[in-house]
Design a protein around this motif. Structure first.
Motif, PDB file in Angstrom:
ATOM      1  N   GLU A 213      -8.887 -67.916  54.034  1.00 29.43           N
ATOM      2  CA  GLU A 213      -8.652 -68.029  55.475  1.00 29.43           C
ATOM      3  C   GLU A 213      -7.183 -67.848  55.826  1.00 29.43           C
ATOM      4  OE1 GLU A 213     -10.427 -70.929  57.859  1.00 29.43           O
ATOM      5  OE2 GLU A 213     -12.280 -70.995  56.706  1.00 29.43           O
ATOM      6  N   PHE A 214      -6.315 -68.020  54.838  1.00 30.20           N
ATOM      7  CA  PHE A 214      -4.885 -67.825  55.086  1.00 30.20           C
ATOM      8  C   PHE A 214      -4.440 -66.434  54.641  1.00 30.20           C
ATOM      9  CE2 PHE A 214      -5.270 -72.473  54.162  1.00 30.20           C
ATOM     10  CZ  PHE A 214      -5.161 -72.876  55.486  1.00 30.20           C
ATOM     11  N   GLY A 215      -5.437 -65.575  54.370  1.00 34.01           N
ATOM     12  CA  GLY A 215      -5.110 -64.207  53.991  1.00 34.01           C
ATOM     13  C   GLY A 215      -4.724 -64.069  52.528  1.00 34.01           C
ATOM     14  N   MET A 216      -4.890 -65.144  51.745  1.00 32.06           N
ATOM     15  CA  MET A 216      -4.575 -65.048  50.319  1.00 32.06           C
ATOM     16  C   MET A 216      -5.841 -64.688  49.557  1.00 32.06           C
ATOM     17  SD  MET A 216      -2.109 -68.181  49.448  1.00 32.06           S
ATOM     18  CE  MET A 216      -2.409 -69.415  50.632  1.00 32.06           C
ATOM     19  N   THR A 217      -5.682 -64.270  48.311  1.00 29.79           N
ATOM     20  CA  THR A 217      -6.860 -64.028  47.494  1.00 29.79           C
ATOM     21  C   THR A 217      -6.942 -65.097  46.419  1.00 29.79           C
ATOM     22  OG1 THR A 217      -5.620 -62.562  46.070  1.00 29.79           O
ATOM     23  CG2 THR A 217      -6.854 -61.539  47.854  1.00 29.79           C
ATOM     24  N   CYS A 218      -8.142 -65.220  45.839  1.00 32.06           N
ATOM     25  CA  CYS A 218      -8.394 -66.331  44.936  1.00 32.06           C
ATOM     26  C   CYS A 218      -9.494 -65.909  43.979  1.00 32.06           C
ATOM     27  CB  CYS A 218      -8.837 -67.532  45.783  1.00 32.06           C
ATOM     28  SG  CYS A 218      -9.263 -69.006  44.854  1.00 32.06           S
TER      29      CYS A 218
ATOM     30  N   GLY B 118      -2.409 -75.009  47.824  1.00 34.47           N
ATOM     31  CA  GLY B 118      -2.280 -73.878  48.739  1.00 34.47           C
ATOM     32  C   GLY B 118      -2.114 -72.519  48.099  1.00 34.47           C
ATOM     33  N   SER B 119      -2.358 -72.390  46.775  1.00 32.54           N
ATOM     34  CA  SER B 119      -2.316 -71.041  46.221  1.00 32.54           C
ATOM     35  C   SER B 119      -3.672 -70.673  45.627  1.00 32.54           C
ATOM     36  CB  SER B 119      -1.206 -70.891  45.182  1.00 32.54           C
ATOM     37  OG  SER B 119      -1.034 -72.064  44.462  1.00 32.54           O
ATOM     38  N   GLY B 120      -3.890 -69.387  45.434  1.00 30.48           N
ATOM     39  CA  GLY B 120      -5.175 -68.929  44.931  1.00 30.48           C
ATOM     40  C   GLY B 120      -5.324 -69.205  43.448  1.00 30.48           C
ATOM     41  N   CYS B 121      -6.575 -69.297  43.000  1.00 30.00           N
ATOM     42  CA  CYS B 121      -6.881 -69.507  41.586  1.00 30.00           C
ATOM     43  C   CYS B 121      -6.611 -68.227  40.804  1.00 30.00           C
ATOM     44  CB  CYS B 121      -8.354 -69.900  41.464  1.00 30.00           C
ATOM     45  SG  CYS B 121      -9.025 -69.780  39.808  1.00 30.00           S
ATOM     46  N   GLU B 122      -6.074 -68.384  39.573  1.00 31.26           N
ATOM     47  CA  GLU B 122      -5.789 -67.215  38.740  1.00 31.26           C
ATOM     48  C   GLU B 122      -6.660 -67.180  37.485  1.00 31.26           C
ATOM     49  OE1 GLU B 122      -1.521 -67.511  38.308  1.00 31.26           O
ATOM     50  OE2 GLU B 122      -1.240 -66.158  39.999  1.00 31.26           O
ATOM     51  N   ALA B 123      -7.750 -67.904  37.510  1.00 29.99           N
ATOM     52  CA  ALA B 123      -8.748 -67.852  36.437  1.00 29.99           C
ATOM     53  C   ALA B 123      -8.197 -68.263  35.087  1.00 29.99           C
ATOM     54  CB  ALA B 123      -9.376 -66.451  36.355  1.00 29.99           C
ATOM     55  N   CYS B 124      -7.349 -69.305  35.035  1.00 27.32           N
ATOM     56  CA  CYS B 124      -6.769 -69.697  33.747  1.00 27.32           C
ATOM     57  C   CYS B 124      -7.824 -70.313  32.831  1.00 27.32           C
ATOM     58  CB  CYS B 124      -5.584 -70.632  33.932  1.00 27.32           C
ATOM     59  SG  CYS B 124      -6.003 -72.312  34.411  1.00 27.32           S
TER      60      CYS B 124
ATOM     61  N   TYR C  42     -10.168 -57.501  51.738  1.00 28.47           N
ATOM     62  CA  TYR C  42      -8.758 -57.850  51.871  1.00 28.47           C
ATOM     63  C   TYR C  42      -7.867 -56.707  51.401  1.00 28.47           C
ATOM     64  CZ  TYR C  42     -10.203 -62.439  53.208  1.00 28.47           C
ATOM     65  OH  TYR C  42     -10.763 -63.467  53.911  1.00 28.47           O
ATOM     66  N   GLY C  43      -8.463 -55.516  51.328  1.00 29.05           N
ATOM     67  CA  GLY C  43      -7.675 -54.319  51.020  1.00 29.05           C
ATOM     68  C   GLY C  43      -7.289 -54.198  49.562  1.00 29.05           C
TER      69      GLY C  43
END
Lengths: 343, 252
Positions: free
Chosen positions: B177-182, B199-205, B224-225
């Protein structure tokens, strides 16, 4: 039901009195477009002009995302103690569909088995309802949930220069008598309220044709192609369940301390959309595919509790539609069941 | 009942997973009274080759490492891979994308022959791993849960559902919703949605779930392009050694 009216200029004093005398939970702005129900210490934090909260307020306060149920000690015998938390709180500003969602949970957690952890919190929760503006995904009028008939102690409706007050319980009446300056509602007030309700209903834009769904669902139930299409993009992420005001499934986990002498049983929100939900000992999974799971979710929301309680377990709040990254839309899908059947 | 003997071993990595165990503070005393720690690279000088449970962090990236991991595999009855590097190879696998030769040249220049370095692999490429404590860093409470489960003879409960479950339990607003990807919708939970909470997207760690809907994630990122390559990069940070699930034909 008692009907009273409060002038707008005494509203602030009423709220301030409640905030200083009770643990007061109300809507506050969280992010750009989302509010959350949090403890309010000062009236300036309160923002009743909200549209969305990620998690339904009543569910969050009465049925915690994770909650200790019992504490145990292992000695010569096993000593088990229930952990029941409860304190007097006011939930202020909850809207009609979320009250209806709470009413469903009330019935669920007191039918067949009395859930002490839920009901002790519920008894101590004073509910003061207020309408909020519907989002475009809200179809609560179709589900008969845009108006709260019960479940609240007090329901405030903001009219032009006054608040129309419905008092639902003796407890609500005590609070009004103690902290608010009110007068009896006159015929004029009722007319204003009637007009307000008509206008308010016009704000809901999404219509769902649910009327024949109960029977039509049987016809579509074994149509694999239909369910594959509907569930194609499902992530099985459970978001739709977790944000739902009526989803109540939980998992119980054992949390033993490292000393191996004591521990807790903990429950946490579960989700019927994740594959493990239907997995049983021996490795069999009753609902291995996402289409099985979505179909089951729709049945639970729109059919199962018609049989059990005579009502839907969907209040049409639209949270699941907003939260679904795969754009699965229960409102559209109900309408497509109707379309499939009427062809 | 004698206490199980545990060894904590470090391979290629930042050492942060061992630090996570030491960060247990409130539970550390209980932990060392429940088990007998006979080796712990970052914490004790004593060493013994007599242990039943091995907690192993880091990936294998040297010939010497191959010998060491095989020895641990021969001694321990139960192997727990701790942290992304041990579980999936982790960040170290990014080296493999260059090839060992090229990476050595880039980093060590003309001194590259001084260094013992081979293709990076997670530890289960050399020995059988019984349990995986995923994540970068791993969830220290999950490490405790695994050890405790082993002591009482129960299967540890390690989530195989997406991060979204924990994220919603925490009441977060979706970062999309904040235009970030996750990567949350296709990534394993167990971290208590640590990154979205702040507040940051998940990076699949913690790697991807068993049955990720890769097509849906592709459609989502496209909205999201972003492209398939962006998705792969999203997985690659922690999962370059893994066979990343490929994007199937959309009509399937």
């Amino acid at each position: 039901m008692l009907y009273k009216v409060m002038d707008k200029n005494v509203y602030q004093d009423f709220i301030k009195a409640l905030i200083s005398n009770y643990e007061f939970i109300g809507p506050a702005r969280k992010d750009r477009s989302v509010h959350d129900f949090v403890p309010i210490k000062n009236i300036s934090e309160l923002d009743t002009n909200y549209m969305r909260t990620t998690i339904p307020p009543a569910k969050k306060l009465l049925f915690y995302p994770t909650e200790k149920l019992v504490n145990y000690e292992v000695g010569k015998s096993i000593d088990v103690k229930p952990v029941v938390e409860s304190k007097e709180r006011i939930l202020f500003g909850i809207n009609a569909w979320d009250i209806n969602g709470m009413n469903f949970l009330d019935e669920l957690f007191t039918t067949d088995f009395i859930d002490e952890n839920y009901i002790s919190k519920r008894k101590n929760l004073m509910v003061i309802g207020m309408d909020s503006q519907p989002t475009e995904t809200n179809f609560s009028p179709s589900m008969g949930a845009d108006y709260a008939k019960s479940g609240f102690d007090i329901y405030l409706t903001e009219l032009k220069d006054k608040y129309f007050i419905r008092i639902g319980t003796a407890r609500g009446n005590e609070i009004i008598q103690k902290y608010a300056e009110v007068r009896n509602a006159t015929a004029e007030d009722f007319k204003d309220y009637d007009k307000y309700l008509d206008d308010y209903r016009m704000k809901f834009k999404l219509n769902v044709d649910i009327k024949n769904f109960y029977d039509n669902f049987e016809l579509i139930y074994n149509n694999e192609e239909f369910w594959k299409k509907v569930a194609k993009d499902c992530y099985s992420c459970g978001s739709c369940n977790l944000v739902c005001p009526t989803c109540f499934c939980f998992n119980i986990k054992d949390d033993m301390e490292l000393n191996l002498k004591e521990g807790n049983k903990i429950r946490e929100w579960d989700s019927c959309m994740i594959p493990e939900y239907g997995l049983v000992a021996g490795g069999h999974n009753f609902r291995p595919n996402k289409e099985n799971r979505l179909k089951q979710r729709y049945r639970c929301k729109l059919k199962t509790f018609i049989d059990k309680f005579g009502k839907y377990s969907c209040v049409g709040c639209g949270r699941c539609i907003e939260t679904c990254l795969a754009k699965i839309n229960i409102a559209e899908d109900i309408n497509s069941v109707k379309r499939e059947v009427s062809v | 009942m004698s206490k199980p003997k545990v060894g904590v071993f470090g391979f290629t990595g930042c050492g942060g997973c061992q630090l996570e165990i030491l960060n247990l503070e409130d539970q550390l005393l209980d932990l060392i009274s429940a088990v007998d720690i006979v080796h712990f690279t970052e914490a004790i000088t004593e060493h013994s080759d007599n242990y039943e449970i091995a907690l192993v962090e880091g990936s294998v990236s040297t010939e010497h490492g191959v010998e060491r991991i095989k020895k641990i595999g021969n001694i321990a009855k139960i192997i727990v891979a701790v942290g992304a590097c041990a579980v999936s190879g982790g960040l170290n696998c990014l080296k493999n994308l260059y090839g060992t030769e090229r990476a050595m040249e880039l980093v060590y220049g003309d001194k590259k022959d001084w260094i013992d370095s081979i293709e990076v692999k997670p530890i289960d490429q050399y020995i059988k791993v019984d349990y995986y404590a995923r994540g970068c860093p791993p969830n220290r409470f999950e490490i405790v849960d695994i050890v405790r489960s082993l002591i009482v003879g129960r299967k540890p409960e390690i989530p195989n559902y997406p991060v979204c479950v924990e994220c919603k339990r925490n009441g977060n607003t979706c970062v999309y919703e904040f235009g970030m990807t996750c990567m949350g919708p296709v990534s394993r939970a167990g971290c208590n949605s640590r990154c979205p909470n702040s507040g940051s997207g998940c990076e699949a760690c913690r790697g991807v779930i068993d049955d990720p809907n890769v097509n849906a994630q592709k459609d989502l990122l496209a909205r999201y392009g972003l492209t398939v390559e962006d998705i792969m990069e999203g997985f690659n940070l922690y999962n370059a050694c893994n066979k990343v699930p490929t994007v199937e034909n959309k009509n399937n």
